[in-house]
Design a protein around this motif. Structure first.
Motif, PDB file in Angstrom:
ATOM      1  N   ASP A 153       0.861  -1.184   0.000  1.00 38.28           N
ATOM      2  CA  ASP A 153       0.000   0.000   0.000  1.00 38.28           C
ATOM      3  C   ASP A 153       0.899   1.236   0.000  1.00 38.28           C
ATOM      4  O   ASP A 153       1.132   1.863   1.036  1.00 38.28           O
ATOM      5  CB  ASP A 153      -0.918  -0.013   1.223  1.00 38.28           C
ATOM      6  N   ILE A 154       1.407   1.567  -1.165  1.00 37.44           N
ATOM      7  CA  ILE A 154       2.421   2.612  -1.288  1.00 37.44           C
ATOM      8  C   ILE A 154       1.920   3.958  -0.778  1.00 37.44           C
ATOM      9  O   ILE A 154       2.572   4.618   0.037  1.00 37.44           O
ATOM     10  CB  ILE A 154       2.874   2.744  -2.758  1.00 37.44           C
ATOM     11  N   VAL A 155       0.759   4.373  -1.256  1.00 40.05           N
ATOM     12  CA  VAL A 155       0.267   5.727  -0.977  1.00 40.05           C
ATOM     13  C   VAL A 155       0.017   5.935   0.516  1.00 40.05           C
ATOM     14  O   VAL A 155       0.505   6.898   1.120  1.00 40.05           O
ATOM     15  CB  VAL A 155      -1.015   6.012  -1.788  1.00 40.05           C
ATOM     16  N   ASN A 156      -0.738   5.024   1.124  1.00 37.88           N
ATOM     17  CA  ASN A 156      -1.088   5.194   2.539  1.00 37.88           C
ATOM     18  C   ASN A 156       0.117   5.017   3.458  1.00 37.88           C
ATOM     19  O   ASN A 156       0.280   5.761   4.432  1.00 37.88           O
ATOM     20  CB  ASN A 156      -2.195   4.214   2.934  1.00 37.88           C
ATOM     21  N   ASP A 157       0.955   4.037   3.151  1.00 37.31           N
ATOM     22  CA  ASP A 157       2.140   3.818   3.988  1.00 37.31           C
ATOM     23  C   ASP A 157       3.083   5.020   3.927  1.00 37.31           C
ATOM     24  O   ASP A 157       3.629   5.453   4.953  1.00 37.31           O
ATOM     25  CB  ASP A 157       2.882   2.553   3.543  1.00 37.31           C
ATOM     26  N   ALA A 158       3.274   5.547   2.720  1.00 40.75           N
ATOM     27  CA  ALA A 158       4.154   6.710   2.566  1.00 40.75           C
ATOM     28  C   ALA A 158       3.585   7.921   3.299  1.00 40.75           C
ATOM     29  O   ALA A 158       4.326   8.682   3.932  1.00 40.75           O
ATOM     30  CB  ALA A 158       4.354   7.031   1.087  1.00 40.75           C
TER      31      ALA A 158
END
Length: 217
Positions: A78-83
């Motif tokens: 989950d690239i967007v939320n984790d970042a």
């Protein structure tokens, strides 16, 4: 591949794209299969800081587009939320450090103005919030490398600039460290062991500058 952390996430998914193209074309199936497995593991092993570094590089700041590329290869990240979570944590830390007055400089509470009490002891109003900076940054149309963008954007995005400075200082590999050891080995020879640390540091800087100026890697 660059030694910079900001290029890693894009690089590995680009490899996945290429291997997928080869597999569709039926080229070198066994080799491509193992290469895809190895690259997939690289993708899943990436830490969230890689995606934050990617986001803070203007040409690759669209993490939604990067997420789609990872999703196409069914890589469960989950690239967007984790970042965003990591950015929030980093932004909060930097804001706390920036606006927390040193203990010895804090005046007695009775001497604080209303504004100072409201801002937790700071005599200056806080800068724009991290999310406000992000909105402006994502609308920014300048698509230049991070090394050129952030010195120009320091006043516009003070929190993001500070985060970018720290994140982009992280090396993606040990190549630079190993290279530095090699340079020291050539400088600190048996007949030059009287060099003190300050002089050795200056010689290292000159060597690195010379390597940078000549474009050596």
């Amino acid at each position: 591949m660059s030694d910079s952390l900001k290029d890693v996430a894009v690089f590995v998914v680009s490899l996945m794209d290429e291997f997928h193209r080869f597999s569709v074309a039926g080229e070198k199936e066994v080799l491509v299969k193992f290469a895809k497995q190895a690259t997939r593991k690289m993708c899943t092993d990436l830490d969230t800081i890689h995606f934050v570094a990617t986001y803070l590089n203007p040409p690759s700041k669209d993490l939604h587009e990067l997420q789609l590329r990872y999703d196409r290869h069914q890589i469960p990240i989950d690239i967007v939320n984790d970042a965003q979570k990591l950015l929030d944590d980093l932004g909060k830390s930097f804001e706390e450090m920036r606006y927390q007055a040193p203990p010895q400089s804090q005046p007695p509470a009775r001497h604080l103005t209303f504004l100072q009490r409201t801002l937790g002891g700071s005599s200056a109003p806080k800068s724009s919030s991290l999310h406000q900076e992000q909105q402006q940054y994502e609308r920014d149309t300048r698509s230049m490398p991070a090394s050129k963008f952030w010195p120009l954007a320091k006043s516009s995005y003070p929190i993001l600039h500070e985060i970018a400075q720290k994140v982009h200082a992280i090396q993606a590999s040990e190549a630079d460290v190993e290279r530095s050891f090699s340079i020291i080995k050539n400088l600190y020879t048996p007949n030059r062991q009287s060099l003190d640390l300050k002089m050795l540091e200056k010689l290292m800087i000159l060597k690195e500058k010379d390597r940078f100026d000549t474009g050596e890697t």
